[in-house]
Every structure is written in structure tokens, then in C-alpha cells.
Motif scaffolding. Structure first.
Motif, PDB file in Angstrom:
ATOM      1  N   GLY A   1       0.779  -1.239   0.000  1.00 27.15           N
ATOM      2  CA  GLY A   1       0.000   0.000   0.000  1.00 27.15           C
ATOM      3  C   GLY A   1       0.803   1.277   0.000  1.00 27.15           C
ATOM      4  O   GLY A   1       0.236   2.374   0.097  1.00 27.15           O
ATOM      5  N   LYS A   2       2.119   1.186  -0.149  1.00 23.98           N
ATOM      6  CA  LYS A   2       2.946   2.396  -0.166  1.00 23.98           C
ATOM      7  C   LYS A   2       2.830   3.103  -1.510  1.00 23.98           C
ATOM      8  O   LYS A   2       2.560   2.489  -2.534  1.00 23.98           O
ATOM      9  N   LYS A   3       3.044   4.399  -1.512  1.00 26.60           N
ATOM     10  CA  LYS A   3       2.958   5.212  -2.724  1.00 26.60           C
ATOM     11  C   LYS A   3       4.217   5.028  -3.572  1.00 26.60           C
ATOM     12  O   LYS A   3       5.331   4.978  -3.034  1.00 26.60           O
ATOM     13  N   LEU A   4       4.035   4.973  -4.895  1.00 24.57           N
ATOM     14  CA  LEU A   4       5.155   4.725  -5.791  1.00 24.57           C
ATOM     15  C   LEU A   4       6.244   5.789  -5.655  1.00 24.57           C
ATOM     16  O   LEU A   4       7.431   5.459  -5.620  1.00 24.57           O
ATOM     17  N   ASP A   5       5.867   7.048  -5.576  1.00 16.94           N
ATOM     18  CA  ASP A   5       6.870   8.120  -5.464  1.00 16.94           C
ATOM     19  C   ASP A   5       7.730   7.944  -4.218  1.00 16.94           C
ATOM     20  O   ASP A   5       8.949   8.159  -4.259  1.00 16.94           O
ATOM     21  N   ASP A   6       7.095   7.550  -3.125  1.00 13.33           N
ATOM     22  CA  ASP A   6       7.847   7.334  -1.885  1.00 13.33           C
ATOM     23  C   ASP A   6       8.772   6.128  -2.013  1.00 13.33           C
ATOM     24  O   ASP A   6       9.911   6.147  -1.524  1.00 13.33           O
ATOM     25  N   ILE A   7       8.293   5.086  -2.676  1.00  9.40           N
ATOM     26  CA  ILE A   7       9.107   3.881  -2.876  1.00  9.40           C
ATOM     27  C   ILE A   7      10.369   4.210  -3.657  1.00  9.40           C
ATOM     28  O   ILE A   7      11.478   3.845  -3.270  1.00  9.40           O
ATOM     29  N   LEU A   8      10.202   4.929  -4.771  1.00  8.38           N
ATOM     30  CA  LEU A   8      11.337   5.240  -5.637  1.00  8.38           C
ATOM     31  C   LEU A   8      12.312   6.189  -4.958  1.00  8.38           C
ATOM     32  O   LEU A   8      13.528   6.082  -5.136  1.00  8.38           O
ATOM     33  N   GLU A   9      11.786   7.098  -4.156  1.00  8.81           N
ATOM     34  CA  GLU A   9      12.645   8.060  -3.456  1.00  8.81           C
ATOM     35  C   GLU A   9      13.506   7.358  -2.410  1.00  8.81           C
ATOM     36  O   GLU A   9      14.681   7.688  -2.220  1.00  8.81           O
ATOM     37  N   ASN A  10      12.916   6.361  -1.738  1.00  5.34           N
ATOM     38  CA  ASN A  10      13.641   5.675  -0.665  1.00  5.34           C
ATOM     39  C   ASN A  10      14.528   4.538  -1.154  1.00  5.34           C
ATOM     40  O   ASN A  10      15.372   4.048  -0.404  1.00  5.34           O
ATOM     41  N   MET A  11      14.359   4.112  -2.419  1.00  2.00           N
ATOM     42  CA  MET A  11      15.105   2.961  -2.928  1.00  2.00           C
ATOM     43  C   MET A  11      16.598   3.272  -3.062  1.00  2.00           C
ATOM     44  O   MET A  11      17.449   2.427  -2.799  1.00  2.00           O
ATOM     45  N   GLY A  12      16.913   4.477  -3.508  1.00  3.38           N
ATOM     46  CA  GLY A  12      18.321   4.863  -3.634  1.00  3.38           C
ATOM     47  C   GLY A  12      18.992   4.386  -4.906  1.00  3.38           C
ATOM     48  O   GLY A  12      20.114   4.773  -5.202  1.00  3.38           O
ATOM     49  N   MET A  13      18.320   3.522  -5.671  1.00  2.05           N
ATOM     50  CA  MET A  13      18.836   3.020  -6.936  1.00  2.05           C
ATOM     51  C   MET A  13      17.690   2.957  -7.940  1.00  2.05           C
ATOM     52  O   MET A  13      16.519   2.920  -7.569  1.00  2.05           O
ATOM     53  N   VAL A  14      18.041   2.941  -9.224  1.00  2.30           N
ATOM     54  CA  VAL A  14      17.026   2.933 -10.273  1.00  2.30           C
ATOM     55  C   VAL A  14      16.260   1.611 -10.264  1.00  2.30           C
ATOM     56  O   VAL A  14      16.852   0.535 -10.171  1.00  2.30           O
ATOM     57  N   VAL A  15      14.929   1.682 -10.367  1.00  4.27           N
ATOM     58  CA  VAL A  15      14.073   0.505 -10.481  1.00  4.27           C
ATOM     59  C   VAL A  15      13.628   0.432 -11.938  1.00  4.27           C
ATOM     60  O   VAL A  15      12.642   1.044 -12.342  1.00  4.27           O
ATOM     61  N   GLU A  16      14.394  -0.317 -12.750  1.00  6.13           N
ATOM     62  CA  GLU A  16      14.173  -0.325 -14.201  1.00  6.13           C
ATOM     63  C   GLU A  16      12.782  -0.831 -14.583  1.00  6.13           C
ATOM     64  O   GLU A  16      12.218  -0.434 -15.600  1.00  6.13           O
ATOM     65  N   GLY A  17      12.211  -1.721 -13.779  1.00  5.44           N
ATOM     66  CA  GLY A  17      10.925  -2.309 -14.130  1.00  5.44           C
ATOM     67  C   GLY A  17       9.793  -1.312 -14.231  1.00  5.44           C
ATOM     68  O   GLY A  17       8.819  -1.540 -14.964  1.00  5.44           O
ATOM     69  N   ILE A  18       9.886  -0.193 -13.526  1.00 10.37           N
ATOM     70  CA  ILE A  18       8.817   0.813 -13.559  1.00 10.37           C
ATOM     71  C   ILE A  18       8.731   1.447 -14.942  1.00 10.37           C
ATOM     72  O   ILE A  18       7.664   1.488 -15.570  1.00 10.37           O
ATOM     73  N   ALA A  19       9.862   1.935 -15.448  1.00 13.72           N
ATOM     74  CA  ALA A  19       9.869   2.538 -16.784  1.00 13.72           C
ATOM     75  C   ALA A  19       9.660   1.496 -17.868  1.00 13.72           C
ATOM     76  O   ALA A  19       8.986   1.751 -18.878  1.00 13.72           O
ATOM     77  N   THR A  20      10.216   0.295 -17.665  1.00  9.75           N
ATOM     78  CA  THR A  20      10.088  -0.758 -18.677  1.00  9.75           C
ATOM     79  C   THR A  20       8.635  -1.194 -18.843  1.00  9.75           C
ATOM     80  O   THR A  20       8.214  -1.573 -19.936  1.00  9.75           O
ATOM     81  N   THR A  21       7.864  -1.136 -17.778  1.00 10.02           N
ATOM     82  CA  THR A  21       6.442  -1.479 -17.869  1.00 10.02           C
ATOM     83  C   THR A  21       5.745  -0.604 -18.902  1.00 10.02           C
ATOM     84  O   THR A  21       4.953  -1.092 -19.721  1.00 10.02           O
ATOM     85  N   LYS A  22       6.029   0.679 -18.882  1.00  9.51           N
ATOM     86  CA  LYS A  22       5.407   1.602 -19.830  1.00  9.51           C
ATOM     87  C   LYS A  22       5.855   1.296 -21.253  1.00  9.51           C
ATOM     88  O   LYS A  22       5.036   1.240 -22.193  1.00  9.51           O
ATOM     89  N   ALA A  23       7.162   1.068 -21.441  1.00  2.00           N
ATOM     90  CA  ALA A  23       7.682   0.778 -22.775  1.00  2.00           C
ATOM     91  C   ALA A  23       7.100  -0.520 -23.322  1.00  2.00           C
ATOM     92  O   ALA A  23       6.706  -0.610 -24.490  1.00  2.00           O
ATOM     93  N   ALA A  24       7.030  -1.548 -22.482  1.00  2.00           N
ATOM     94  CA  ALA A  24       6.507  -2.844 -22.923  1.00  2.00           C
ATOM     95  C   ALA A  24       5.019  -2.768 -23.238  1.00  2.00           C
ATOM     96  O   ALA A  24       4.546  -3.371 -24.207  1.00  2.00           O
ATOM     97  N   TYR A  25       4.293  -2.028 -22.437  1.00  2.00           N
ATOM     98  CA  TYR A  25       2.856  -1.835 -22.676  1.00  2.00           C
ATOM     99  C   TYR A  25       2.630  -1.194 -24.043  1.00  2.00           C
ATOM    100  O   TYR A  25       1.765  -1.614 -24.819  1.00  2.00           O
ATOM    101  N   GLU A  26       3.434  -0.194 -24.354  1.00  2.00           N
ATOM    102  CA  GLU A  26       3.305   0.504 -25.637  1.00  2.00           C
ATOM    103  C   GLU A  26       3.755  -0.386 -26.797  1.00  2.00           C
ATOM    104  O   GLU A  26       3.145  -0.359 -27.879  1.00  2.00           O
ATOM    105  N   LEU A  27       4.816  -1.172 -26.590  1.00  3.59           N
ATOM    106  CA  LEU A  27       5.281  -2.090 -27.633  1.00  3.59           C
ATOM    107  C   LEU A  27       4.247  -3.176 -27.915  1.00  3.59           C
ATOM    108  O   LEU A  27       4.035  -3.564 -29.064  1.00  3.59           O
TER     109      LEU A  27
END
Length: 337
Positions: A270-296
Motif C-alpha cells: 500500500g505504499k505510494k510509488l513516489d515514496d518507494i522510488l525516493e527511498n530505494m536509492g537506486m534505479v528501479v528499471e521495471g517501472i519505466a520498462t512497464t510503460k515501454a513494454a505496454y506501448e510495444l
């Protein structure tokens, strides 16, 4: 005797550092490049990279710099281990500096936003043929934290140029790090990128309290839709049964080391995505890849229900449980369709 004398590793995160360590332990001269001078100083003076590999002692022979020209000087091989979103910009800078053709290798996993390009396509566009010998993708089930402590690992070096893949194989292979070669770079790169989407979903299931049955179903059907999209782009379906397909899928969907899995788990909690990405400290490639794959998938008219479901959660802010119920209540189908 391996003809490659010096490797410039671009990207001083966990994976770049782990791969640089492998190369040094294999007797190679290595210069590890990153953006931060204090990080380079730590690696050179303390032989640690505590932000990314806190419990690992690095070889004293590993050199680091924040000067790209220094890193590339006299290099025979350039290994890109940076986030997909930075790949084009860094490749342009490398091109401006290179004075001789080098072997280009990348160990990143993602698709470029907007263009949907694979990483080797980006590198081919930005580094002209007269400045590169070949392009090789290095990919497979490999947590940096485990490679850095010499845990047994097997991955794939993929290239249309068989000899280049074999050169990379010889460069990296040792008694704890085994490299296979593959000429299907399309399949290897797509498998590497798309499995991150499924890992986000696997983490979400855990965050919601679902068990092994649900996770196994997600991974299996996730692999089916990865294979469908890959085949639409000319990949060999058998590639997805290999290390960069099912192998990488298993390790990314089942381990706390996976950033994508951890991000998904927090989404499920139930955590918010923006908070998750801010606290991760490293790039989470799957988030952006989801959008690219959906469009492909839409572009190629390929059915990818799990990817669509994860897209709906991330980009349409739909409720995770409701999306799962929609998936489960779709019209029944033959497994092989």
C-alpha cells in the motif's frame, strides 16, 4: 593469452563494481568510472564502495575515477553498466573521447522511454562503426551482492558477432563466474528488460500476502508473454528458456536483492510509488520498462495481460487487488495460445 588489456567500466553502482571486481580478479587492468569524486576516492583509498556493496572489500588494484577521459584512456573494452535513461547521453560522451575502435559491452537491463529501443540499438546509434569493434550484451541471473562475494553465477554474453561474444566470455569467465555465448542479442536483451516487470508483480503478490502458488503462476504466465513479445521482434523463443530468460526471471522474482521485487512488495503493502522510488536509492528499471513494454505490445498487437495489469497499477493508479481479480476472471483460454 587474452588480447584485451584494459577495460573501462562505466557505472560505479553495485553491478558495475561487482563486474569490475571480477575483471581485476581475472588479471585485467580496470578503471571504474562514476559521477562522484568522493566515491572514486573511497574506492581508491579504502577499497570499498559502501553505498552499494557495504560488506565487500575491493581489490587494491581496482582503480576508480570521475573523469571519463581517464577511464577511457588506452581502453580496449568499454563496459556500460548504467541506467537505461542515461545510456544515450553517456554513449555520446564516450564517442567524443574515443580515439580508436573498442569492444563495446553492456550489462544494463531496460528499454528506452519513447523510442522503445534496446540498449544495443542505442549504443549502435550513438557510437559509430569506426569507433567500435562489436556490441555485446552481458546478461543473466546475477545479483551483484552475490557475484561480489564469489557466489557461483552463470550468465550469457550475446552478440551478432560470435567472436566478440567469445572474447567477452574469455574476459569474464573464472571458477565462480561462468559465461555462455548466444547470438540472439534481441532475445537476451528483451528477456533481461521484461523480466523486471514480472518481478514487480511478484513482489506485489508477496506484499499482499499471497503464497507460492500465485508467484509460480505469475512467473510462468509472465514468461509466456515475454516470449510472445520477443518473438514479435524476431527473437528465438528458445532464448527465453535460457539464462537471460527463465534464469533471470527466477532470480529477480524470488529474491530480496531485487530492487524490482522490493518495489513491488511495497506497492502491494500500500505504499505510494513516489515514496518507494525516493527511498530505494537506486534505479528501479521495471517501472519505466512497464510503460515501454505496454506501448510495444499495443504496437505489435501482442497480448500481455500481466504487463497491462502492472501498467494499470503504476500509471493508472488502479487498486492492486482489483487488478488481480480482473486477471483471474478473464475468459478461459488454452495454455498454449
Amino acid at each position: 593469452m587474452n588480447p584485451i588489456k584494459k577495460t573501462a567500466v562505466l557505472g560505479a553502482g553495485s553491478w558495475g563494481t561487482a563486474l569490475a571486481k571480477v575483471l581485476v580478479e581475472n588479471g585485467q587492468e580496470v578503471c571504474l568510472w562514476g559521477n562522484h569524486p568522493e566515491q572514486a576516492a573511497e574506492i581508491n583509498e579504502q577499497h570499498t564502495n559502501k553505498k552499494y556493496l557495504p560488506d565487500v572489500q575491493l581489490p587494491k588494484k581496482l582503480k576508480s575515477t570521475n573523469d571519463l577521459s581517464d577511464a577511457l584512456s588506452q581502453a580496449d573494452t568499454v563496459l556500460f553498466v548504467i541506467p537505461t535513461k542515461a545510456m544515450r547521453e553517456v554513449a555520446q560522451k564516450v564517442t567524443a573521447i574515443l580515439e580508436k575502435p573498442v569492444l563495446i559491452v553492456h550489462a544494463s537491463k531496460g528499454l528506452e522511454q519513447g523510442t522503445h529501443k534496446r540498449i544495443s540499438e542505442i549504443l549502435a546509434e550513438e557510437i559509430p562503426e569506426e569507433k567500435r569493434k562489436a556490441i555485446v550484451a552481458l546478461s543473466g541471473p546475477s545479483h551483484a551482492e552475490e557475484v561480489a562475494v564469489q557466489d557461483l553465477t552463470s550468465i550469457t554474453a550475446a552478440s551478432e558477432n560470435k567472436m566478440a561474444a567469445e572474447d567477452v566470455q574469455a574476459l569474464f569467465m573464472n571458477d565462480y563466474f561462468r559465461i555462455y555465448t548466444n547470438e540472439d542479442i534481441i532475445g537476451v536483451e528483451l528477456g533481461a528488460a521484461l523480466k523486471n516487470i514480472i518481478a514487480v508483480g511478484a513482489g506485489a503478490l508477496v506484499g499482499l500476502g499471497y503464497g507460492d502458488n500465485a508467484k509460480a503462476a505469475l512467473m510462468t504466465r509472465g514468461l509466456a508473454e515475454i516470449s510472445r513479445l520477443g518473438a514479435a521482434f524476431g527473437a528465438d523463443p528458445l532464448t527465453f528458456l535460457g539464462l537471460s530468460g527463465v534464469g533471470d526471471l527466477i532470480v529477480t522474482c524470488t529474491s530480496v536483492h531485487s530492487r524490482n521485487w522490493r518495489a513491488g512488495k511495497m506497492l502491494g503493502e500500500g505504499k505510494k510509488l513516489d515514496d518507494i522510488l525516493e527511498n530505494m536509492g537506486m534505479v528501479v528499471e521495471g517501472i519505466a520498462t512497464t510503460k515501454a513494454a505496454y506501448e510495444l505490445a499495443d504496437l505489435k498487437n501482442v497480448e500481455m495481460p500481466i504487463t497491462t495489469a502492472i501498467y494499470d497499477v503504476i500509471y493508472k493508479h488502479e487498486d492492486v487487488r482489483e487488478v488481480i481479480m480482473k486477471l483471474m476472471n478473464r475468459v478461459g483460454k488454452n495454455e498454449n495460445d
